[in-house]
Design an enzyme around this catalytic site. Structure first.
Site, PDB file in Angstrom:
ATOM      1  N   GLU A  40     -16.509   6.071   3.436  1.00  0.00           N
ATOM      2  CA  GLU A  40     -15.873   5.905   4.643  1.00  0.00           C
ATOM      3  C   GLU A  40     -15.784   6.751   5.767  1.00  0.00           C
ATOM      4  OE1 GLU A  40     -11.620   4.424   4.670  1.00  0.00           O
ATOM      5  OE2 GLU A  40     -11.250   5.927   3.028  1.00  0.00           O
ATOM      6  N   LYS A  95      -2.571   6.426   1.109  1.00  0.00           N
ATOM      7  CA  LYS A  95      -2.433   6.982   2.656  1.00  0.00           C
ATOM      8  C   LYS A  95      -1.587   8.244   2.521  1.00  0.00           C
ATOM      9  CE  LYS A  95      -2.935   4.421   7.194  1.00  0.00           C
ATOM     10  NZ  LYS A  95      -4.426   4.482   7.322  1.00  0.00           N
ATOM     11  N   ARG A 143       0.659  -1.409   0.147  1.00  0.00           N
ATOM     12  CA  ARG A 143      -0.052  -0.038  -0.037  1.00  0.00           C
ATOM     13  C   ARG A 143       0.943   1.325  -0.082  1.00  0.00           C
ATOM     14  NH1 ARG A 143      -4.668   0.149   4.278  1.00  0.00           N
ATOM     15  NH2 ARG A 143      -3.000   0.726   5.701  1.00  0.00           N
TER      16      ARG A 143
HETATM   17  C1  LIG Z   1      -5.439   3.622   7.434  1.00  0.00           C
HETATM   18  C2  LIG Z   1      -6.878   3.897   6.869  1.00  0.00           C
HETATM   19  C3  LIG Z   1      -7.935   2.714   7.230  1.00  0.00           C
HETATM   20  C4  LIG Z   1      -7.795   1.565   7.668  1.00  0.00           C
HETATM   21  O1  LIG Z   1      -6.705   0.704   7.020  1.00  0.00           O
HETATM   22  P1  LIG Z   1      -6.200  -0.501   7.938  1.00  0.00           P
HETATM   23  O2  LIG Z   1      -5.248  -1.173   6.934  1.00  0.00           O
HETATM   24  O3  LIG Z   1      -7.212  -1.455   8.162  1.00  0.00           O
HETATM   25  O4  LIG Z   1      -5.752  -0.095   9.063  1.00  0.00           O
HETATM   26  C5  LIG Z   1      -9.247   3.229   6.486  1.00  0.00           C
HETATM   27  N1  LIG Z   1      -9.485   4.516   5.972  1.00  0.00           N
HETATM   28  C6  LIG Z   1      -8.670   5.516   5.848  1.00  0.00           C
HETATM   29  C7  LIG Z   1      -8.708   6.623   5.359  1.00  0.00           C
HETATM   30  C8  LIG Z   1      -7.063   5.096   6.409  1.00  0.00           C
HETATM   31  O5  LIG Z   1      -6.472   6.028   6.326  1.00  0.00           O
END
Ligand SMILES: *Cc1c(COP(=O)(O)O)cnc(C)c1O
Length: 339
Positions: free
Chosen positions: A221, A185, A82
């Site tokens: 989300e 991210k 990722r």
């Molecule tokens: C980090 C994050 C998540 C969760 O991802 P995980 O890999 O399950 O920790 C979900 N949404 C956003 C916007 C994030 O930054």
């Protein structure tokens, strides 16, 4: 190394200085050696691209002390991939999965006394960070990058079992553009949501649920976690959109739900569909699952399950995933990466 004398179960989720921080510098076209720094204050060029133009990517994962005494990270290869996707999108230098895992091993071993003991419900939170460190004043990608990993012991999120919280949807401020950065991210995504999250908190909602920015019609989300819901007939439903961050927790829960014989649907979900859900959860590394008791949208309030109680399906999924992480449940997919 003897464990640190820390009240592990009392820990929250906040920065704590540990033994060291790992750093690798990308310079002259190649990554250098892994360094361990004791000082958390790091020098940076004032014209670094991360400071001015947002070339910053991060990750989050956890390391657990398991029942059999092993120290293991949950699916770190997924975080490495990722972060490569984020780096590609922001024209940053990628860290290979091999180098990511090697650095993870080095930093966790150097901070092994900060890994909370099995049975405390606590864990070691791992924060990889990749930043453009080269100087640029014209807008263009840097030619130098710093990759860091810091580690911080964090407490059990739920001290008294899974407690549901209230969420809201507002449509005045968007988080991620339809073809923007929502699927990676990138640091800037989180600054983008600070203002609207604050409005929500002021209105009594600890968590904000974001909808698509084109039509304000489909659920995307929460600010830092994915949206999942359980229907009356026990289907696992989660949103599908280009501007959602692909959560590793959600991906793992979908696998576990299928194992439990549940149907899993990843698709567009309209706001009105909230009416049909009996359980809703916010899912991510920090909490695994936070049950959502209600979602307010304008004058309307959608309620899920019994007030103050987690639903049985989310509780089952939560126990299964945590069980794998702590070694209480068989890790049949090989998700735990031994340090
Ligand atoms: C980090 C994050 C998540 C969760 O991802 P995980 O890999 O399950 O920790 C979900 N949404 C956003 C916007 C994030 O930054």
């Amino acid at each position: 190394m003897a464990k640190k004398d820390i009240a592990w179960s009392e820990l929250g989720f906040s920065y704590m200085r540990t033994n060291s921080i790992a750093r690798i510098k990308f310079k002259d076209g190649k990554w250098g050696a892994i360094e361990l720094l004791n000082d958390p204050i790091v020098p940076i060029h004032v014209a670094a691209t991360c400071l001015h133009y947002g070339q910053a990517a991060f990750e989050g994962l956890k390391v657990f002390e398991m029942k059999n005494g092993d120290i293991a990270a949950f699916r770190p290869d997924e975080n490495a991939i990722r972060m490569q996707n984020t780096a590609d999108r922001l024209l940053m230098e990628c860290v290979s999965t091999e180098l990511f895992l090697e650095t993870l091993n080095v930093i966790v071993k150097d901070n092994i006394d900060f890994v909370p003991p099995y049975g405390t419900g606590a864990s070691l939170y791992v924060r990889p960070l990749l930043i453009g460190s080269g100087a640029r004043i014209g807008v263009q990608p840097a030619d130098e990058y710093d990759f860091y990993i810091l580690v911080i012991p964090v407490g059990p999120y739920y001290k008294n079992g899974l407690s549901p919280i209230d969420a809201w949807i507002q449509t005045e401020y968007d988080r991620a553009a339809p073809n923007g950065l929502g699927h990676v991210k990138a640091g800037g995504n989180y600054a983008a949501a600070l203002y609207s999250d604050k409005l929500g908190k002021k209105a009594g909602f600890p968590i904000s649920l974001y909808v698509d920015s084109r039509e304000h019609k489909y659920i995307e989300e929460f600010g830092t976690s994915n949206f999942i819901a359980i229907t009356k007939d026990k289907k696992y439903v989660t949103s599908d959109s280009h501007s959602i961050l692909p959560s590793i927790t959600n991906k793992s829960l979908m696998t576990l739900a299928k194992d439990l014989g549940m149907q899993v649907e990843r698709r567009k979900i309209t706001i009105e569909e909230l009416e049909n859900f009996v359980e809703v959860g916010s899912v991510g590394t920090a909490t695994v699952i936070t049950p959502i008791s209600s979602i307010a949208y304008g004058e309307k309030v959608y309620k899920f399950g019994e007030t103050g109680k987690v639903g049985e399906t989310l509780e089952k999924l939560y126990n299964q995933l945590q069980g794998i992480q702590y070694g209480d449940v068989e890790d049949k997919y090989g998700w735990m990466y031994k340090i």
